[in-house]
Motif scaffolding. Structure first.
Motif, PDB file in Angstrom:
ATOM      1  N   GLN A  74      66.597  24.689  44.078  1.00  0.00           N
ATOM      2  CA  GLN A  74      66.174  23.585  43.228  1.00  0.00           C
ATOM      3  C   GLN A  74      66.259  22.290  44.017  1.00  0.00           C
ATOM      4  O   GLN A  74      66.891  22.232  45.065  1.00  0.00           O
ATOM      5  CB  GLN A  74      67.095  23.463  42.004  1.00  0.00           C
ATOM      6  CG  GLN A  74      67.034  24.626  41.052  1.00  0.00           C
ATOM      7  CD  GLN A  74      68.054  24.470  39.949  1.00  0.00           C
ATOM      8  OE1 GLN A  74      69.211  24.850  40.127  1.00  0.00           O
ATOM      9  NE2 GLN A  74      67.660  23.904  38.831  1.00  0.00           N
ATOM     10  N   SER A  75      65.678  21.233  43.489  1.00  0.00           N
ATOM     11  CA  SER A  75      65.779  19.908  44.108  1.00  0.00           C
ATOM     12  C   SER A  75      67.044  19.219  43.615  1.00  0.00           C
ATOM     13  O   SER A  75      67.353  19.245  42.425  1.00  0.00           O
ATOM     14  CB  SER A  75      64.574  19.050  43.727  1.00  0.00           C
ATOM     15  OG  SER A  75      63.398  19.625  44.222  1.00  0.00           O
ATOM     16  N   CYS A  76      67.762  18.579  44.543  1.00  0.00           N
ATOM     17  CA  CYS A  76      68.938  17.784  44.196  1.00  0.00           C
ATOM     18  C   CYS A  76      68.491  16.639  43.290  1.00  0.00           C
ATOM     19  O   CYS A  76      67.474  15.990  43.550  1.00  0.00           O
ATOM     20  CB  CYS A  76      69.591  17.232  45.463  1.00  0.00           C
ATOM     21  SG  CYS A  76      70.919  16.062  45.166  1.00  0.00           S
ATOM     22  N   VAL A  77      69.248  16.375  42.220  1.00  0.00           N
ATOM     23  CA  VAL A  77      68.875  15.305  41.293  1.00  0.00           C
ATOM     24  C   VAL A  77      69.072  13.923  41.894  1.00  0.00           C
ATOM     25  O   VAL A  77      68.541  12.949  41.371  1.00  0.00           O
ATOM     26  CB  VAL A  77      69.651  15.405  39.960  1.00  0.00           C
ATOM     27  CG1 VAL A  77      69.283  16.675  39.217  1.00  0.00           C
ATOM     28  CG2 VAL A  77      71.140  15.316  40.169  1.00  0.00           C
ATOM     29  N   VAL A  78      69.794  13.821  42.984  1.00  0.00           N
ATOM     30  CA  VAL A  78      70.047  12.529  43.618  1.00  0.00           C
ATOM     31  C   VAL A  78      69.123  12.313  44.816  1.00  0.00           C
ATOM     32  O   VAL A  78      68.433  11.302  44.906  1.00  0.00           O
ATOM     33  CB  VAL A  78      71.524  12.411  44.062  1.00  0.00           C
ATOM     34  CG1 VAL A  78      71.771  11.100  44.778  1.00  0.00           C
ATOM     35  CG2 VAL A  78      72.454  12.547  42.868  1.00  0.00           C
ATOM     36  N   THR A  79      69.081  13.276  45.727  1.00  0.00           N
ATOM     37  CA  THR A  79      68.356  13.095  46.995  1.00  0.00           C
ATOM     38  C   THR A  79      67.041  13.867  47.092  1.00  0.00           C
ATOM     39  O   THR A  79      66.287  13.655  48.026  1.00  0.00           O
ATOM     40  CB  THR A  79      69.247  13.551  48.164  1.00  0.00           C
ATOM     41  OG1 THR A  79      69.450  14.970  48.040  1.00  0.00           O
ATOM     42  CG2 THR A  79      70.572  12.821  48.181  1.00  0.00           C
ATOM     43  N   LEU A  80      66.808  14.781  46.171  1.00  0.00           N
ATOM     44  CA  LEU A  80      65.658  15.696  46.173  1.00  0.00           C
ATOM     45  C   LEU A  80      65.718  16.731  47.296  1.00  0.00           C
ATOM     46  O   LEU A  80      64.770  17.481  47.514  1.00  0.00           O
ATOM     47  CB  LEU A  80      64.320  14.938  46.221  1.00  0.00           C
ATOM     48  CG  LEU A  80      64.058  14.000  45.050  1.00  0.00           C
ATOM     49  CD1 LEU A  80      62.716  13.312  45.229  1.00  0.00           C
ATOM     50  CD2 LEU A  80      64.122  14.731  43.726  1.00  0.00           C
TER      51      LEU A  80
END
Length: 183
Positions: A74-80
């Motif tokens: 998944q993509s990190c919610v902070v840094t993607l």
């Protein structure tokens, strides 16, 4: 989609024997995993397995007991940045023949037991697997060391309001300290 050779992905209840459980072993191929990743809005599903059995429970109900194993990106919610998560869950579903029919009722009460579902003519194992995976995904995946930074916005010529200014008891603590110093 690779699976247990004797078991189709969609099981017709009328074709199942009440004598014993039906084993299943789903291992979706790369194309099926990519389609599911798109549906779940994740970057990738590297591995996915769903094994278990569907067993008769009583005279008309059925119980699914399974193990879900997956590796999801998944993509990190902070840094993607990509975040890889390993998921290993036990999945239980009880398919009951005598569920109240919601029909045209505007509002229904949800049962306390989250494993209960109405028994229809079929059990779609791939749908149960996809739902279980969706429920097991981390809501806010975060890369190691990723931190949210404070954002400060203010009109030109004004003092910006910071997070610390919004904490009502911070001012009381400062007042208490000042009063203690005066004593």
């Amino acid at each position: 989609m690779a699976q247990h050779p004797e078991t189709p992905v969609i099981l017709r209840i009328s074709d199942l024997s009440q004598a014993g459980p039906v084993a299943f072993d789903l291992a979706p191929d790369a194309t099926a995993r990519a389609a599911l990743a798109k549906l779940l809005d994740v970057q990738a599903i590297r591995k996915l397995g769903f094994t278990g059995q569907l067993s008769p429970e009583g005279s008309r109900d059925w119980r699914l007991d399974a193990s879900l194993g997956a590796t999801v990106v998944q993509s990190c919610v902070v840094t993607l940045a990509p975040v890889t998560t390993r998921i290993d869950r036990t999945v239980v579903r009880r398919f009951l023949a005598d569920m109240p029919d919601a029909g045209d009722v505007e509002e229904i009460e949800m049962p306390e037991d989250e494993t209960i579902e109405p028994l229809t003519g079929t059990v779609d194992l791939s749908q149960v697997m996809a739902e279980a995976l969706a429920l097991a995904l981390p809501d806010y995946p975060r890369a190691s060391g990723a931190e949210l930074e404070e954002s400060v916005f203010a009109a030109p010529g004004t003092t910006p309001l910071r997070d610390a200014d919004l904490k009502p008891f911070a001012g009381l603590a400062a007042l208490k300290s000042k009063l203690e110093e005066d004593d």
